[in-house]
Design an enzyme around this catalytic site. Structure first.
Site, short mmCIF file in Angstrom:
data_model
loop_
_atom_site.label_atom_id
_atom_site.label_comp_id
_atom_site.label_asym_id
_atom_site.label_seq_id
_atom_site.Cartn_x
_atom_site.Cartn_y
_atom_site.Cartn_z
N GLU A 1 -10.87 6.86 1.11
CA GLU A 1 -9.84 5.89 0.69
C GLU A 1 -9.96 5.89 -0.99
OE1 GLU A 1 -9.10 2.56 3.02
OE2 GLU A 1 -11.28 2.68 3.49
N ASP B 1 -18.02 -1.73 8.39
CA ASP B 1 -16.59 -1.85 8.30
C ASP B 1 -15.88 -0.67 8.99
OD1 ASP B 1 -14.08 -2.91 7.50
OD2 ASP B 1 -13.89 -1.41 5.74
N HIS C 1 -14.05 2.97 13.67
CA HIS C 1 -13.22 4.14 13.43
C HIS C 1 -13.77 5.58 13.48
CE1 HIS C 1 -10.93 0.58 12.43
NE2 HIS C 1 -11.23 0.53 11.20
C1 BG6 Z 1 -9.80 -1.27 8.26
C2 BG6 Z 1 -11.20 -1.50 7.22
O1 BG6 Z 1 -10.50 -1.34 9.71
O2 BG6 Z 1 -9.46 0.06 8.13
C3 BG6 Z 1 -10.53 -1.27 5.85
O3 BG6 Z 1 -11.57 -2.83 7.40
C4 BG6 Z 1 -10.03 0.02 5.76
O4 BG6 Z 1 -11.51 -1.60 4.97
C5 BG6 Z 1 -8.82 0.36 7.02
O5 BG6 Z 1 -9.26 0.23 4.52
C6 BG6 Z 1 -8.27 1.66 6.94
O6 BG6 Z 1 -7.55 1.86 7.82
P1 BG6 Z 1 -6.26 3.03 7.42
O7 BG6 Z 1 -5.61 2.97 8.85
O8 BG6 Z 1 -5.86 2.72 6.46
O9 BG6 Z 1 -7.06 4.39 7.36
#
Ligand code: BG6
Length: 506
Positions: free
Chosen positions: A232, A251, A256
């Protein structure tokens, strides 16, 4: 007005039902859930018999709530000024102000559900979405149970959707599972991981199991290693209060990232039934080797960003962000080398990394195949031949690319590497989506494939728990250790370099 929700082009609409959102004035509701409902309405996937009750602390009245939703749909859902689907949705909106801990709220909710069920003919089917702070999850479920609002004895379904984070370590996740299972059967619980709502994440399964050519080489014989990157470019924004207690490992990894690992590594399921798919994912989670404390030191890297640049503008260090402790030990970056102990993946490392304030936003799964075995091309020694690399680009620039060797035109045989690229938008165009459409729809049709079962959540936490333990016992001494806008700490490069590899840079 004519009802815009009949049968959609993309399938049957959801079952008649009432959706109750706890945390109706929060960010998740306005940025994701409402726009997703609007998109579902546009695609005619919401049931004609539908109502939505928002619950939050704000003491605004129903009309003010409806006006706010209209505005949010424009701002976050891209709805036009005049919008029949918004009007349709807003006519089905109701609001209840109250504290989630207050028993009276549930008595009022019960009465409202009964009257709306009759008014909208929703057949007693309700689902509750907990878009609240995690400390309320168990309390809300307990209260719903006590008010008999999760009772399915009349034959109609009652479901509860639980947002992340589900616990903050193995013990708390097990405790939460235990508490909610006092009230709900597992089939009523929909633990959400929004990564599974992403088309490109779902496509990992389609790519693997609808194409005959990849599966035969999808194993240790042909694959050298796998890299999963969730990078990110943003920092923690306004979420320092939550993030400083969580950190990148909690997190992103047990949820994920491990989803991406399981979809990449799982065996073909015997069907696409929810439990058939989840059983295979669960086997992978159980096969991931738990790191011994000494392995944590060599196979887990943590980092925290210092000040740096994003898009050419200066950005502050993590420990200068709002609501973050000035001497914070929280990691904003993590890289791990994982091993999956099964026949398919023995000795194939899975390198994963994720972090905030990295050089760019990129989520991808890169599968590197083994090199061609011997020198055939005298002008290109074998160690200069680039191995085949298959990259599943999850976001942004959704697509798939395959790198292979090709003859560089000229009188001598020299090999260069080229990429074959597929971009989703070229074939399918781009469609407004929040990633929550499919998940909400699946709750309405009772498909739990993309939701986490209790055993999966616990297995995910078991993978990261040994790392949490070692990191807690040995606080970092070198934070901040990477510059905002870079690719993370040097130790992450060392992690793969020690094995003679490098990170793939999109
Ligand atoms: C969330 C986290 O679950 O997913 C965040 O808490 C993160 O910190 C986000 O930024 C990332 O999701 P995406 O869909 O933007 O990749």
């Amino acid at each position: 007005m004519e009802n815009p929700t009949t049968i959609g082009e993309q399938g049957r609409s959801g079952d008649p039902c009432i959706l109750v959102i706890f945390g109706a004035s929060g960010d998740l509701t306005k940025r994701k859930l409402l726009p997703a409902l609007y998109n579902l309405a546009r695609k005619k996937l919401l049931p004609a018999n539908f109502a939505l009750i928002g619950i939050a602390l704000d003491t605004i009245g129903e009309e003010a709530f409806r006006a706010r939703v209209q505005e949010d749909l424009r701002q976050f859902g891209g709805a036009p000024e005049t919008c029949e689907f918004c009007d349709w949705l807003v006519q089905r909106l109701y609001y209840l102000a109250g504290d989630f801990r207050d028993t009276n709220v549930y008595t009022q909710l019960g009465a409202l559900l009964t009257s709306l069920d009759e008014k909208h003919d929703t057949h007693g089917k309700y689902f509750y979405y907990l878009a609240t702070l995690p400390q309320f999850f168990a309390e809300i479920i307990k209260q719903l149970g006590a008010a008999r609002l999760t009772d399915e004895s009349n034959g109609e379904w009652r479901r509860v959707v639980i947002e992340k984070p589900f616990g903050n370590d193995l013990e708390s996740a097990c405790a939460l599972n235990h508490e909610i299972r006092q009230v709900l059967a597992e089939r009523q619980i929909y633990r959400i991981d929004h990564y599974l709502g992403k088309e490109t994440v779902q496509n990992i399964l389609v790519f693997r199991f609808s194409n005959g050519i990849f599966e035969p080489i999808w194993n240790r014989r042909y694959i050298d290693h796998v890299q999963i990157t969730v990078a990110e470019s943003l920092g923690v924004e306004q979420r320092g209060g939550y993030y400083d207690h969580a950190g990148a490992l909690r997190d992103m990894v047990p949820n994920h990232i491990l989803q991406l690992v399981t979809l990449t590594a799982m065996e073909p399921p015997i069907s696409f039934q929810a439990d058939a798919v989840r059983d295979e994912q669960s086997k992978i989670l159980h096969a991931i080797q738990h790191l011994a404390p000494e392995d944590v030191l060599s196979r887990a890297v943590r980092g925290q960003y210092g000040e740096g640049q994003e898009d050419g503008s200066p950005v502050p260090a993590y420990n200068a962000e709002p609501k973050v402790s000035r001497d914070s030990h929280t990691e904003t970056f993590v890289a791990l080398k994982l091993s999956i102990d099964n026949w398919r993946w023995a000795d194939v490392p899975f390198y994963i990394r994720t972090g905030k304030r990295l050089a760019k936003r990129a989520t991808e799964v890169a599968i590197q195949f083994r090199r061609a075995p011997f020198v055939l091309f005298r002008e290109t020694p074998v160690d200069h031949l680039t191995p085949n690399l298959l990259v599943l680009h999850i976001q942004p620039d959704e697509g798939i690319s395959l790198r292979f060797g090709a003859k560089i035109p000229g009188p001598i045989v020299r090999v260069g590497s080229v990429d074959m690229d597929f971009q989703y938008t070229d074939y399918f165009g781009s469609e407004a989506s929040t990633g929550y459409e499919r998940l909400l729809y699946d709750c309405m049709v009772g498909d739990a494939t993309l939701f986490q079962r209790a055993d999966m959540v616990e297995a995910g936490w078991s993978v990261v728990q040994p790392i949490l333990d070692v990191w807690k016992a040995l606080p970092p001494r070198n934070f901040p250790n990477y510059t905002a806008g870079s690719w993370g700490p040097k130790e992450a490069d060392d992690l793969v370099r020690r094995d003679g590899r490098t990170w793939h840079q999109s």
